[in-house]
Design a protein around this motif. Sequence first.
Motif, PDB file in Angstrom:
ATOM      1  N   HIS A 198       0.807  -1.117  -0.066  1.00 19.10           N
ATOM      2  CA  HIS A 198      -0.083   0.212  -0.079  1.00 19.10           C
ATOM      3  C   HIS A 198       1.237   1.278   0.036  1.00 19.10           C
ATOM      4  CE1 HIS A 198      -4.178  -0.185   0.163  1.00 19.10           C
ATOM      5  NE2 HIS A 198      -4.245  -1.526   0.135  1.00 19.10           N
ATOM      6  N   LEU A 199       1.931   1.070   0.423  1.00 11.60           N
ATOM      7  CA  LEU A 199       2.435   2.201   0.015  1.00 11.60           C
ATOM      8  C   LEU A 199       2.736   2.997  -0.786  1.00 11.60           C
ATOM      9  CD1 LEU A 199       5.352   4.203   1.365  1.00 11.60           C
ATOM     10  CD2 LEU A 199       6.564   2.075   1.484  1.00 11.60           C
ATOM     11  N   GLY A 200       3.447   1.983  -1.767  1.00 10.58           N
ATOM     12  CA  GLY A 200       4.240   1.996  -3.244  1.00 10.58           C
ATOM     13  C   GLY A 200       2.460   2.476  -3.761  1.00 10.58           C
ATOM     14  N   SER A 201       0.866   1.523  -3.222  1.00  8.26           N
ATOM     15  CA  SER A 201       0.004   2.189  -3.981  1.00  8.26           C
ATOM     16  C   SER A 201      -0.254   3.668  -3.505  1.00  8.26           C
ATOM     17  CB  SER A 201      -1.150   1.652  -3.448  1.00  8.26           C
ATOM     18  OG  SER A 201      -2.652   1.870  -3.780  1.00  8.26           O
ATOM     19  N   GLY A 202      -0.528   3.955  -2.310  1.00  8.51           N
ATOM     20  CA  GLY A 202      -0.269   5.466  -2.459  1.00  8.51           C
ATOM     21  C   GLY A 202       0.835   6.477  -3.105  1.00  8.51           C
ATOM     22  N   MET A 203       1.476   5.697  -3.086  1.00  7.08           N
ATOM     23  CA  MET A 203       2.243   6.722  -3.577  1.00  7.08           C
ATOM     24  C   MET A 203       2.278   7.043  -5.266  1.00  7.08           C
ATOM     25  SD  MET A 203       4.839   7.605  -1.323  1.00  7.08           S
ATOM     26  CE  MET A 203       5.233   9.055  -2.291  1.00  7.08           C
ATOM     27  N   GLY A 204       1.705   6.159  -5.593  1.00  7.49           N
ATOM     28  CA  GLY A 204       1.909   6.147  -7.334  1.00  7.49           C
ATOM     29  C   GLY A 204       0.122   6.564  -7.422  1.00  7.49           C
ATOM     30  N   MET A 205      -0.438   6.249  -7.145  1.00  7.91           N
ATOM     31  CA  MET A 205      -2.128   7.685  -7.166  1.00  7.91           C
ATOM     32  C   MET A 205      -1.272   9.203  -6.365  1.00  7.91           C
ATOM     33  SD  MET A 205      -4.679   5.369  -6.904  1.00  7.91           S
ATOM     34  CE  MET A 205      -5.558   7.234  -6.587  1.00  7.91           C
ATOM     35  N   ALA A 206      -0.132   9.216  -5.858  1.00  8.51           N
ATOM     36  CA  ALA A 206       0.136  10.805  -5.162  1.00  8.51           C
ATOM     37  C   ALA A 206       0.333  11.476  -6.783  1.00  8.51           C
ATOM     38  CB  ALA A 206       1.267  10.698  -4.224  1.00  8.51           C
ATOM     39  N   VAL A 207       1.496  10.418  -7.144  1.00  4.56           N
ATOM     40  CA  VAL A 207       2.148  11.104  -8.342  1.00  4.56           C
ATOM     41  C   VAL A 207       1.769  11.460  -9.697  1.00  4.56           C
ATOM     42  CG1 VAL A 207       4.429  10.396 -10.048  1.00  4.56           C
ATOM     43  CG2 VAL A 207       4.808   9.984  -7.547  1.00  4.56           C
ATOM     44  N   GLY A 208       0.361  10.075 -10.023  1.00  5.76           N
ATOM     45  CA  GLY A 208      -0.141   9.959 -10.720  1.00  5.76           C
ATOM     46  C   GLY A 208      -0.834  11.389 -10.642  1.00  5.76           C
ATOM     47  N   GLY A 209      -2.043  11.645  -9.872  1.00  8.31           N
ATOM     48  CA  GLY A 209      -2.826  13.004  -9.808  1.00  8.31           C
ATOM     49  C   GLY A 209      -1.862  13.649 -10.274  1.00  8.31           C
ATOM     50  N   LEU A 210      -0.662  14.358  -9.103  1.00  3.14           N
ATOM     51  CA  LEU A 210      -0.144  15.629  -9.506  1.00  3.14           C
ATOM     52  C   LEU A 210       0.315  15.627 -10.843  1.00  3.14           C
ATOM     53  CD1 LEU A 210       1.026  18.129  -7.814  1.00  3.14           C
ATOM     54  CD2 LEU A 210       2.892  16.507  -7.476  1.00  3.14           C
ATOM     55  N   ILE A 211       0.193  14.572 -11.734  1.00  2.00           N
ATOM     56  CA  ILE A 211       1.144  14.560 -12.532  1.00  2.00           C
ATOM     57  C   ILE A 211      -0.269  14.806 -13.505  1.00  2.00           C
ATOM     58  CG2 ILE A 211       1.312  13.620 -14.722  1.00  2.00           C
ATOM     59  CD1 ILE A 211       3.860  11.695 -13.284  1.00  2.00           C
ATOM     60  N   GLY A 212      -1.080  14.887 -13.203  1.00  2.00           N
ATOM     61  CA  GLY A 212      -2.521  14.958 -14.127  1.00  2.00           C
ATOM     62  C   GLY A 212      -2.750  16.639 -14.119  1.00  2.00           C
ATOM     63  N   GLY A 213      -2.627  17.237 -12.356  1.00  2.00           N
ATOM     64  CA  GLY A 213      -3.096  18.579 -12.368  1.00  2.00           C
ATOM     65  C   GLY A 213      -1.779  19.574 -13.102  1.00  2.00           C
ATOM     66  N   ILE A 214      -0.627  19.221 -12.720  1.00  2.00           N
ATOM     67  CA  ILE A 214       0.495  20.459 -13.351  1.00  2.00           C
ATOM     68  C   ILE A 214       0.194  19.682 -14.673  1.00  2.00           C
ATOM     69  CG2 ILE A 214       3.151  19.997 -13.529  1.00  2.00           C
ATOM     70  CD1 ILE A 214       2.921  18.686 -10.597  1.00  2.00           C
ATOM     71  N   ILE A 215       0.226  18.761 -15.531  1.00  2.00           N
ATOM     72  CA  ILE A 215       0.445  18.978 -17.100  1.00  2.00           C
ATOM     73  C   ILE A 215      -0.579  19.805 -17.010  1.00  2.00           C
ATOM     74  CG2 ILE A 215       0.086  18.208 -18.577  1.00  2.00           C
ATOM     75  CD1 ILE A 215       1.952  15.835 -17.265  1.00  2.00           C
ATOM     76  N   HIS A 216      -2.040  19.377 -16.418  1.00  2.00           N
ATOM     77  CA  HIS A 216      -3.212  20.625 -17.140  1.00  2.00           C
ATOM     78  C   HIS A 216      -2.897  21.811 -17.218  1.00  2.00           C
ATOM     79  CE1 HIS A 216      -6.553  23.216 -16.065  1.00  2.00           C
ATOM     80  NE2 HIS A 216      -7.506  22.398 -17.325  1.00  2.00           N
ATOM     81  N   ASP A 217      -2.405  22.606 -15.656  1.00  2.00           N
ATOM     82  CA  ASP A 217      -1.980  24.092 -15.853  1.00  2.00           C
ATOM     83  C   ASP A 217      -0.567  24.249 -16.784  1.00  2.00           C
ATOM     84  OD1 ASP A 217      -4.321  23.554 -13.624  1.00  2.00           O
ATOM     85  OD2 ASP A 217      -2.409  23.831 -11.751  1.00  2.00           O
ATOM     86  N   PHE A 218       0.080  23.528 -16.714  1.00  2.00           N
ATOM     87  CA  PHE A 218       1.157  23.503 -17.525  1.00  2.00           C
ATOM     88  C   PHE A 218       0.168  24.226 -19.232  1.00  2.00           C
ATOM     89  CE2 PHE A 218       5.218  23.154 -19.824  1.00  2.00           C
ATOM     90  CZ  PHE A 218       5.674  24.329 -20.049  1.00  2.00           C
ATOM     91  N   ARG A 219      -0.248  22.791 -18.979  1.00  2.00           N
ATOM     92  CA  ARG A 219      -0.411  23.208 -20.689  1.00  2.00           C
ATOM     93  C   ARG A 219      -1.717  23.629 -21.322  1.00  2.00           C
ATOM     94  NH1 ARG A 219       1.307  21.348 -25.369  1.00  2.00           N
ATOM     95  NH2 ARG A 219       0.030  20.472 -25.808  1.00  2.00           N
ATOM     96  N   ILE A 220      -2.391  24.004 -20.314  1.00  2.00           N
ATOM     97  CA  ILE A 220      -4.013  25.458 -20.260  1.00  2.00           C
ATOM     98  C   ILE A 220      -3.926  26.699 -21.798  1.00  2.00           C
ATOM     99  CG2 ILE A 220      -4.006  26.179 -18.638  1.00  2.00           C
ATOM    100  CD1 ILE A 220      -6.928  26.121 -18.901  1.00  2.00           C
ATOM    101  N   ASN A 221      -2.374  26.960 -21.221  1.00  2.00           N
ATOM    102  CA  ASN A 221      -2.350  28.054 -22.435  1.00  2.00           C
ATOM    103  C   ASN A 221      -1.360  27.366 -23.394  1.00  2.00           C
ATOM    104  OD1 ASN A 221      -4.678  29.602 -20.746  1.00  2.00           O
ATOM    105  ND2 ASN A 221      -2.737  29.874 -19.459  1.00  2.00           N
TER     106      ASN A 221
END
Length: 458
Positions: free
Chosen positions: A370-393
């Motif tokens: 679950h340590l792996g699972s939780g870190m995966g959820m964190a990294v994946g979710g953060l990647i999506g948010g950062i890419i959206h905010d960076f690419r939106i314009n």
Amino acid sequence: MSFGWSNRVYALREQYHYAWVVVGTGTTLRVTANFVSQAFAVILVVLQQDFGWTVSAIVLAQVLRSVANALLSPVAGWVGDRYGARRSLLVAATLYVVGMLLLSTMNQLWQLYLYYSVVLGLAQALFAVNIPTTVAAWFKRKLGVAVGLQQSVGGMGASVTAPALAFLISLTGWQVAFWIIPAVGGVILFSLLAFFHSDPADRGMKPLGADADDPAPVRPDPAAAKLRSKVFLQHARRTRAFWNLPWIHYLGCVGHSIIIWHVVFFATTKGVSLPAAAWIVTLYTVTSVSSRLFIPILADRWGAKTAMFVPYFLQGVTVLLLFWAESPWQFYVFAALFGIGFGGEMSAFLIANRQYYGMGPVRSIFGFQHLGSGMGMAVGGLIGGIIHDFRINDPTPLELFGFITIGGGSYDLAWVISIAASLAGVLFIWMLEPSNRVLIPDWEDSLPKDTESSPAAT
């Protein structure tokens, strides 16, 4: 005649074993505790509209929650192995009620991080590790059926929670909704914990499927349980599966967290209404039920290593549909197919632990996974948010590897990363040991003679 009568008695004892009560209560506990976290995609839209916070700022709350869950999962397993799952879940239920009530008073971003990420993250770690491992401790046979039922019925929670939370918030506002949820959920949690026993020995029973010559149940001594867990982990760390399984869970969760955290918001940017977009969660959850049920059963029969290949592959390739999704029906088709892989991705880990480590005290091992699972959820979710905010314009198309061009949508690069992570999980599954034998069958030989026959606090 006596032989036939004994067979009927045995069948009735298996059918009405208390282990099935543990499955039912454990499943209801998980659904109740996950009511809000399973519908985070709805919360993202509501908070962004109400407070005007950026997508990345709100997603960071789920990232921090996943990190807290990840870092605390090994501790949650350690506590469960030594002091029993039931005590740890009483603490988890208290944290859940307190955290949700505090969340209803939120008006600053830091409060979202503290209440949702830290307080509820700790509760989630205790629930996520100690409920499924307790269910596993009650089964020597039919573990695949038990895990399949728990995963499939428990997974149905999100099919209800997303539209239900969207409706409740539209009816009462999010503050009142976040007060109602813990008031009802707290009653359910504390009531069910009265029937949720950490170990068959707590009721003077053997696990379902135990042989007549298996040792009589003995309540675990905390000191002996601590020693057994320590020696077991020393042996387990020498196996390849101990290290590969957390990485497999990590990659699978990177792959699907990008999707489940962002797909509702992405659909609204394409003109889909929030109520209609919330049904995306319902659809992928409903279709995930089949793989949540059958992957553990197939893993029990064919081996966990074999059964894990298909859902990881499906979870990855179905994301390709998002590059062309524009209307609600296209998102629904994607959700229906994606859910099959998504549901099976997480369903075989308990079976893998049983096949690799037998009836050993595996809560700590499951905590590391679950340590792996939780870190995966964190990294994946953060990647999506950062890419959206960076690419939106910056809607220019992206070129990958010099010959692959993808569209200029704000989430396109995130979808590529999701696909790559899921398919990388397939590679790590291939690297596992064969799951048709216990890897450390003689680990108890390293115990002092007076502790060899004492069961762990599972």
